[in-house]
Design an enzyme around this catalytic site. Structure first.
Site, PDB file in Angstrom:
ATOM      1  CG  HIS A 121      35.722  43.146  49.208  1.00  0.00           C
ATOM      2  ND1 HIS A 121      36.451  43.484  48.371  1.00  0.00           N
ATOM      3  CD2 HIS A 121      35.509  41.763  49.522  1.00  0.00           C
ATOM      4  CE1 HIS A 121      37.270  42.193  47.982  1.00  0.00           C
ATOM      5  NE2 HIS A 121      36.589  41.405  48.648  1.00  0.00           N
ATOM      6  CG  ASP A 198      29.747  44.556  47.132  1.00  0.00           C
ATOM      7  OD1 ASP A 198      29.263  43.703  46.928  1.00  0.00           O
ATOM      8  OD2 ASP A 198      30.911  44.978  47.725  1.00  0.00           O
ATOM      9  CD  GLN A 201      30.138  37.330  51.585  1.00  0.00           C
ATOM     10  OE1 GLN A 201      29.812  36.096  52.007  1.00  0.00           O
ATOM     11  NE2 GLN A 201      30.878  37.677  51.134  1.00  0.00           N
ATOM     12  CE  LYS A 224      32.649  36.517  47.214  1.00  0.00           C
ATOM     13  NZ  LYS A 224      32.918  37.741  47.592  1.00  0.00           N
ATOM     14  CB  CYS A 362      39.321  41.922  50.414  1.00  0.00           C
ATOM     15  SG  CYS A 362      40.145  40.664  50.029  1.00  0.00           S
TER      16      CYS A 362
HETATM   17  C1  LIG Z   1      33.575  38.898  47.367  1.00  0.00           C
HETATM   18  C2  LIG Z   1      33.081  40.301  47.477  1.00  0.00           C
HETATM   19  C3  LIG Z   1      33.579  41.048  46.644  1.00  0.00           C
HETATM   20  C4  LIG Z   1      34.572  40.898  45.572  1.00  0.00           C
HETATM   21  O1  LIG Z   1      33.894  40.243  44.485  1.00  0.00           O
HETATM   22  P1  LIG Z   1      34.701  39.358  43.246  1.00  0.00           P
HETATM   23  O2  LIG Z   1      34.040  38.375  42.696  1.00  0.00           O
HETATM   24  O3  LIG Z   1      36.109  39.244  44.069  1.00  0.00           O
HETATM   25  O4  LIG Z   1      34.934  40.684  42.395  1.00  0.00           O
HETATM   26  C5  LIG Z   1      33.196  42.684  46.875  1.00  0.00           C
HETATM   27  N1  LIG Z   1      32.414  42.726  47.886  1.00  0.00           N
HETATM   28  C6  LIG Z   1      31.937  41.939  48.902  1.00  0.00           C
HETATM   29  C7  LIG Z   1      31.256  42.327  50.079  1.00  0.00           C
HETATM   30  C8  LIG Z   1      32.427  40.572  48.669  1.00  0.00           C
HETATM   31  O5  LIG Z   1      32.069  39.558  49.540  1.00  0.00           O
END
Ligand SMILES: *Cc1c(COP(=O)(O)O)cnc(C)c1O
Length: 404
Positions: A121, A198, A201, A224, A362
């Site tokens: 992302h 990260d 997701q 999320k 993104c």
């Molecule tokens: C949604 C997402 C982000 C960003 O998250 P925010 O809540 O907008 O800060 C970063 N990495 C991944 C894989 C995502 O799905």
């Protein structure tokens, strides 16, 4: 087992209509919907004990502080962090990543190497590019393969003594690919490089165990996983959090302040300058409780069923191509039909009450890899149904007829 009819009762928004049609919400990878218990937590906070935390001697402040710190413990237990103070509450994944990227500017030297994956992302790319500009460190990329997986053999040749940090998502938001993070972490540690995962997701589908993973940093956003927007978490191993300088200066993060010298507070407060999203943090805790009451095994099994069914039904449409075909993926289907622009399909689906995401999600480097402007992305959650998938597949067929 998931009793989806009962679960849907927990989400008031699922009862609404859009353009006169029942809402079909398939944009869960962008943000999840909010169950009543989380909404109730937010209302309860502002109705009954809204106060600033960690400072007041008065009752409301103590109640709010207790609830906020209880939420931190819930998050700690959910991710199986060793210590409560290794959980930093942030405004979300983006904030958490920027905090670490900023901290590493004090630890990196020119020509040190940091490694990113091709599946990231933008929020896990741009902060590191900024870090490289500041420090002279070099950004290396783990390439991806046609099926949407990482070229892990290539990764093994990229890591070396110069590698200081590796960052990768646990699950790709654009394709749903689950990445082999255990292998990525183990290899990086052979060279004493830190690893940031990260989990934005992954956390709606998988319950990560940060100690078993032996990961150095793990980040996620509450919105999320059925929580509110504007709050998230950063797990950091104690030794790393001690090594990094604070991110922002301000109230809450200090031990003593004078014009000669300020000393910083201990963990986690060193990284929590200013008044946080108190209500959001408390509601994050409720969301975690809710998700665990549904059960992550149940969620994964049920969403797998939806993914399998949705994939089969969509592939019956002539000219439809799905991007990301690994066997280990979450319930995300990213696709295009012939040369039709994804936005046009998304706009027609909206008229039918169906919410999907269109565009580059993104993750522009992935779209460049496939040489496409973007995709239509349908992402399922445990409150979605096969009937909704039928409505959606018929909607796509209709859009294709109208547009070709
Ligand atoms: C949604 C997402 C982000 C960003 O998250 P925010 O809540 O907008 O800060 C970063 N990495 C991944 C894989 C995502 O799905």
């Amino acid at each position: 087992m998931i009793n989806v009819d009962k679960i849907r009762e927990d989400f008031p928004i699922l009862k609404r209509t859009v353009h006169g049609k029942p809402l079909v919400y398939f944009d869960n990878a962008a943000t999840s919907q909010t169950p009543q218990v989380v909404i109730d937590t937010i209302v309860d906070y502002y109705s009954n004990y809204n106060a600033n935390i960690h400072r007041g001697v008065h009752t409301l402040s103590q109640e709010a502080t207790d609830k906020y710190e209880e939420a931190r413990v819930k998050i700690q237990q959910h991710f199986n962090a060793k210590n409560t103070y290794e959980i930093i509450l942030t405004s979300g994944t983006t904030h958490s990543i920027n905090m670490i990227a900023s901290g590493f500017s004090a630890l990196l030297e020119k020509d040190d190497e940091i490694i990113v994956s091709a599946l990231e992302h933008h929020s896990n790319i741009v902060p590191w590019q900024m870090l490289c500009e500041k420090t002279g460190a070099i950004l290396k990329v783990i390439p991806m393969l046609e099926d949407g997986s990482l070229d892990i053999e290539a990764y093994h040749t990229i890591v070396n003594q110069k590698t200081k940090l590796v960052f990768c998502n646990h699950v790709s938001n654009a394709l749903g690919t689950v990445n082999p993070i255990e292998e990525i972490i183990a290899k990086a540690h052979q060279f004493n490089a830190a690893v940031l995962i990260d989990g934005a997701q992954a956390t709606p589908h998988i319950k990560p165990d940060v100690q078993a993973l032996d990961v150095d940093f793990y980040v996620a956003s509450a919105h999320k996983l059925c929580g509110p927007t504007g709050v998230g978490m950063l797990y950091g191993k104690e030794e790393w959090l001690e090594k990094l300088p604070p991110y922002q200066g301000g109230g809450e993060m200090i031990a003593t302040v004078s014009f000669e010298k300020t000393t910083y507070a201990g963990l986690p407060h060193k990284f929590e300058a200013g008044t946080p999203n108190i209500c959001g943090g408390i509601a994050f805790g409720t969301a975690i409780d809710y998700m665990n009451s549904v059960g992550f095994k149940n969620i994964a099994n049920y969403e797998d069923e939806l993914l399998k069914y949705g994939t089969e039904q969509l592939l019956k449409i002539e000219g439809l191509k799905i991007y990301g075909n690994t066997s280990n993926k979450t319930a995300v289907i990213s696709f295009n039909v012939k040369e039709i622009h994804p936005y046009d399909i998304g706009a027609i689906l909206d008229k039918l009450g169906i919410a999907v995401r269109t565009g580059h999600h993104c993750a522009q480097p992935i779209m460049d890899f496939y040489k496409i402007p973007g995709t239509v992305r349908a992402s399922f959650s445990f409150y979605n149904t096969k009937e909704e998938i039928d409505v959606f597949v018929n909607g796509v067929k209709r859009a294709v007829r109208m547009l070709s």
